[in-house]
Write an enzyme that holds these catalytic residues in place. Structure first.
Site, PDB file in Angstrom:
ATOM      1  N   HIS A  72       0.838  -1.190   0.000  1.00 47.14           N
ATOM      2  CA  HIS A  72       0.000   0.000   0.000  1.00 47.14           C
ATOM      3  C   HIS A  72       0.876   1.245   0.000  1.00 47.14           C
ATOM      4  O   HIS A  72       1.904   1.292   0.682  1.00 47.14           O
ATOM      5  CB  HIS A  72      -0.914   0.024   1.230  1.00 47.14           C
ATOM      6  CG  HIS A  72      -2.122  -0.840   1.090  1.00 47.14           C
ATOM      7  ND1 HIS A  72      -3.185  -0.806   1.963  1.00 47.14           N
ATOM      8  CD2 HIS A  72      -2.451  -1.780   0.161  1.00 47.14           C
ATOM      9  CE1 HIS A  72      -4.107  -1.678   1.595  1.00 47.14           C
ATOM     10  NE2 HIS A  72      -3.673  -2.282   0.503  1.00 47.14           N
ATOM     11  N   TYR A 201      -9.647   5.127   7.478  1.00 52.15           N
ATOM     12  CA  TYR A 201      -9.873   5.503   8.872  1.00 52.15           C
ATOM     13  C   TYR A 201     -11.024   6.503   8.884  1.00 52.15           C
ATOM     14  O   TYR A 201     -10.888   7.602   8.324  1.00 52.15           O
ATOM     15  CB  TYR A 201      -8.623   6.157   9.466  1.00 52.15           C
ATOM     16  CG  TYR A 201      -7.479   5.216   9.712  1.00 52.15           C
ATOM     17  CD1 TYR A 201      -7.203   4.744  10.988  1.00 52.15           C
ATOM     18  CD2 TYR A 201      -6.633   4.814   8.673  1.00 52.15           C
ATOM     19  CE1 TYR A 201      -6.134   3.895  11.235  1.00 52.15           C
ATOM     20  CE2 TYR A 201      -5.561   3.969   8.907  1.00 52.15           C
ATOM     21  CZ  TYR A 201      -5.319   3.506  10.189  1.00 52.15           C
ATOM     22  OH  TYR A 201      -4.263   2.666  10.432  1.00 52.15           O
ATOM     23  N   PRO A 292      -4.021   0.340  18.774  1.00 54.91           N
ATOM     24  CA  PRO A 292      -3.736  -0.156  17.427  1.00 54.91           C
ATOM     25  C   PRO A 292      -3.945   0.851  16.300  1.00 54.91           C
ATOM     26  O   PRO A 292      -3.626   0.550  15.150  1.00 54.91           O
ATOM     27  CB  PRO A 292      -4.723  -1.330  17.286  1.00 54.91           C
ATOM     28  CG  PRO A 292      -5.851  -0.988  18.207  1.00 54.91           C
ATOM     29  CD  PRO A 292      -5.214  -0.285  19.371  1.00 54.91           C
ATOM     30  N   LYS A 296       1.400   0.178  15.099  1.00 53.70           N
ATOM     31  CA  LYS A 296       2.784   0.186  15.550  1.00 53.70           C
ATOM     32  C   LYS A 296       3.199  -1.018  16.392  1.00 53.70           C
ATOM     33  O   LYS A 296       4.395  -1.270  16.566  1.00 53.70           O
ATOM     34  CB  LYS A 296       3.053   1.461  16.362  1.00 53.70           C
ATOM     35  CG  LYS A 296       3.036   2.713  15.531  1.00 53.70           C
ATOM     36  CD  LYS A 296       4.287   2.825  14.682  1.00 53.70           C
ATOM     37  CE  LYS A 296       4.107   3.806  13.544  1.00 53.70           C
ATOM     38  NZ  LYS A 296       3.984   3.216  12.253  1.00 53.70           N
ATOM     39  N   TYR A 384       3.768   6.912   9.998  1.00 52.64           N
ATOM     40  CA  TYR A 384       2.987   5.717   9.656  1.00 52.64           C
ATOM     41  C   TYR A 384       3.875   4.645   8.993  1.00 52.64           C
ATOM     42  O   TYR A 384       3.784   3.464   9.332  1.00 52.64           O
ATOM     43  CB  TYR A 384       1.817   6.085   8.745  1.00 52.64           C
ATOM     44  CG  TYR A 384       0.720   5.060   8.736  1.00 52.64           C
ATOM     45  CD1 TYR A 384      -0.396   5.191   9.557  1.00 52.64           C
ATOM     46  CD2 TYR A 384       0.780   3.930   7.903  1.00 52.64           C
ATOM     47  CE1 TYR A 384      -1.407   4.240   9.561  1.00 52.64           C
ATOM     48  CE2 TYR A 384      -0.219   2.975   7.913  1.00 52.64           C
ATOM     49  CZ  TYR A 384      -1.303   3.139   8.745  1.00 52.64           C
ATOM     50  OH  TYR A 384      -2.304   2.186   8.745  1.00 52.64           O
TER      51      TYR A 384
END
Length: 390
Positions: A72, A201, A292, A296, A384
Site C-alpha cells: 500500500h 480511517y 492499534p 505500531k 505511519y
C-alpha cells in the site's frame, strides 16, 4: 540444559530474535507456553512498516510475504462525509507499507525455526525466571511431564503484556507509564472481497470505524465500541449496519459477507522503563503497548529485537557490554515516538467518552489540517511508514 540466549515467548518478537541470532551463529532456546496451533492462528495486526519488511527479507523469511503481501502506498481519512487520500509513499521519500497478517509472519518464522532443527519448545508450562542477580540466569519450566532448568547467558522476555518475565524483575526497578482508553475495537474478519483498495480511517459521530483487509478475499473491519460490551450484543446484522452508517460515502458501496471471526479488544498505552534488568531484556508487548490505531505494535516489537540482536552479537564478538547496557535507552526513543503517534491518531479519530461539541470540532479541525497541509500530512506519513532516524 545450557544455552547462550533463552527466549520466552514465540510471538513475532521472540521468533524474529531467534532467527537473527541463528544467522549470527548464536545459540538460543525458545520457550512458548501455548501450542503451535494456537500461536499460528491468533489474529493480530497486519500492517508492516518498510523497515520490518526489509528485516524479514534479510532474515530469509520474506518469500511468502513478498508473494502474498499487499503493498500500500497510502491511507484514507474519512470525515464529514468526505474521504481524503494521504499518499504515504509520495510524502515519505518512497517508503510504503505491506498488508500481511501477523499470523502469517509467525507461521513463516516457526517454519524457518523448525527447518533449521533448532530448539523451539511449545507448551512449556510454568516458566519461571530465576537467579537474575547472577551472570547465569535460569529458566525453569515443565514440558511433557518433566521439569527442566535452562542456564542462559542472556534471557529475552518476549512473552507479552501478561507474561512472566516483567514480573520477575524486583520491585522498585521499573517505572510504569499507562493510559487506559474508555473505548475498544470490535473487530471482524469477513469472507468478502475488500470494498477498498487501501485502508480507510473513518471519524463519525457514532464512533470510529476502520476498513482494512487481509487478502483479496478477506476483509478486516473494526468498530469503536465500549470495552465491556459482550459479543452477544453484536450480531452480524448489527455490525454490518453500523459499518454501513459510519463509512457511508456517496457513489461507493461497502460489500457484506459472512463473518468468520469477531472479538472486542481494549485499548491502552503502556510503557515500562527501563526495558532491562541485569541479563534480562524485555521486548515487544512485555515492555510496551500502543493502541492499534497507529499500526505500531508488531513493528515496535521487531524494532526492539533488531536492537537486542545487534547488542548480543556485539557482546559475544567484542566482549563489550556497551550496546547491551544502552539497549533500553536506544529502544525507548522509538517507543515513545510510536506512543505519541498512536495516541495522537487515536484521540483524533475516536468519539471521546463524555466529550461535547467542542471536542468533536477540534477533531474535525485537526483532520482538515492534516488533509490540506502538506507539512502535516508528511508528518503523518513519516510516522505511519516508520521513521528511519530514531
Amino acid at each position: 540444559m545450557r544455552t547462550q540466549v533463552g527466549i520466552v515467548g514465540a510471538g513475532p518478537a521472540g521468533l524474529t530474535l531467534a532467527r537473527l541470532l541463528e544467522i549470527a551463529g548464536i545459540e538460543s532456546v525458545l520457550l512458548e507456553d501455548r501450542s503451535r496451533d494456537y500461536v499460528e492462528h491468533r489474529i493480530r495486526a497486519g500492517v508492516l512498516e518498510q523497515g520490518t519488511v526489509e528485516l524479514l527479507r534479510a532474515a530469509g523469511v520474506g518469500e511468502r510475504m513478498d508473494r502474498e503481501g499487499i503493498v500500500h502506498h497510502g491511507i484514507n481519512l474519512q470525515f464529514d462525509g468526505e474521504r481524503h487520500y494521504v499518499p504515504l509513499t509520495e510524502l515519505s521519500g518512497g517508503r510504503s507499507i505491506v498488508i500481511y497478517g501477523q499470523t502469517e509472519v509467525v507461521k513463516d518464522l516457526v517454519a524457518a525455526r523448525i527447518d533449521s532443527g533448532l530448539a523451539l519448545v511449545f507448551e512449556a508450562d510454568g516458566v519461571r525466571v530465576e537467579q537474575l542477580e547472577t551472570d547465569r540466569p535460569r529458566l525453569r519450566f515443565k514440558h511433557a511431564g518433566e521439569e527442566h532448568e535452562l542456564e542462559c547467558d542472556v534471557v529475552a522476555g518476549c512473552d507479552g503484556f501478561h507474561g512472566v518475565c516483567r514480573p520477575s524483575i524486583p520491585g522498585g526497578v521499573l517505572e510504569t507509564f499507562e493510559r487506559v482508553y474508555p473505548f475498544a475495537w470490535l473487530g471482524i474478519l469477513a469472507a468478502v472481497a475488500p470494498s477498498i483498495d487501501e485502508l480507510v480511517y473513518a471519524h463519525h459521530d457514532r464512533g470510529f470505524a476502520l476498513l482494512s483487509l487481509r487478502s483479496p478475499d478477506l476483509s478486516r473491519y473494526y468498530l469503536q465500541c465500549r470495552p465491556e460490551e459482550p459479543l452477544e450484543d453484536w450480531p452480524d446484522e448489527r455490525i454490518w449496519e453500523e459499518l454501513q452508517l459510519r463509512t457511508a460515502l456517496e457513489g461507493w458501496t461497502l460489500h457484506e459477507g459472512p463473518v468468520l471471526e469477531k472479538g472486542v479488544t481494549g485499548m491502552r498505552s503502556f510503557v515500562v522503563e527501563p526495558m532491562q534488568y541485569r541479563r534480562l531484556f524485555l521486548a515487544g508487548d512485555a515492555a510496551h503497548i500502543v493502541p492499534p490505531t497507529g499500526a505500531k505494535g508488531l513493528n515496535l516489537a521487531i524494532a526492539d529485537v533488531r536492537v537486542l540482536a545487534d547488542a548480543i552479537v556485539d557482546w559475544y564478538s567484542t566482549g563489550s557490554t556497551t550496546s547491551l547496557d544502552s539497549y533500553s535507552a536506544t529502544c525507548l526513543r522509538r517507543v515513545w515516538r510510536a506512543e505519541h503517534f498512536s495516541a495522537w491518531m487515536t484521540t483524533m479519530l475516536h468519539k471521546l467518552e463524555g466529550g461535547d461539541g467542542f471536542d468533536a470540532r477540534l477533531q474535525l479541525s485537526l483532520l482538515r489540517y492534516v488533509t490540506s497541509s502538506e507539512a502535516a500530512a508528511t508528518s503523518l506519513a513519516e510516522n505511519y511508514v516508520g521513521l528511519t532516524t530514531l
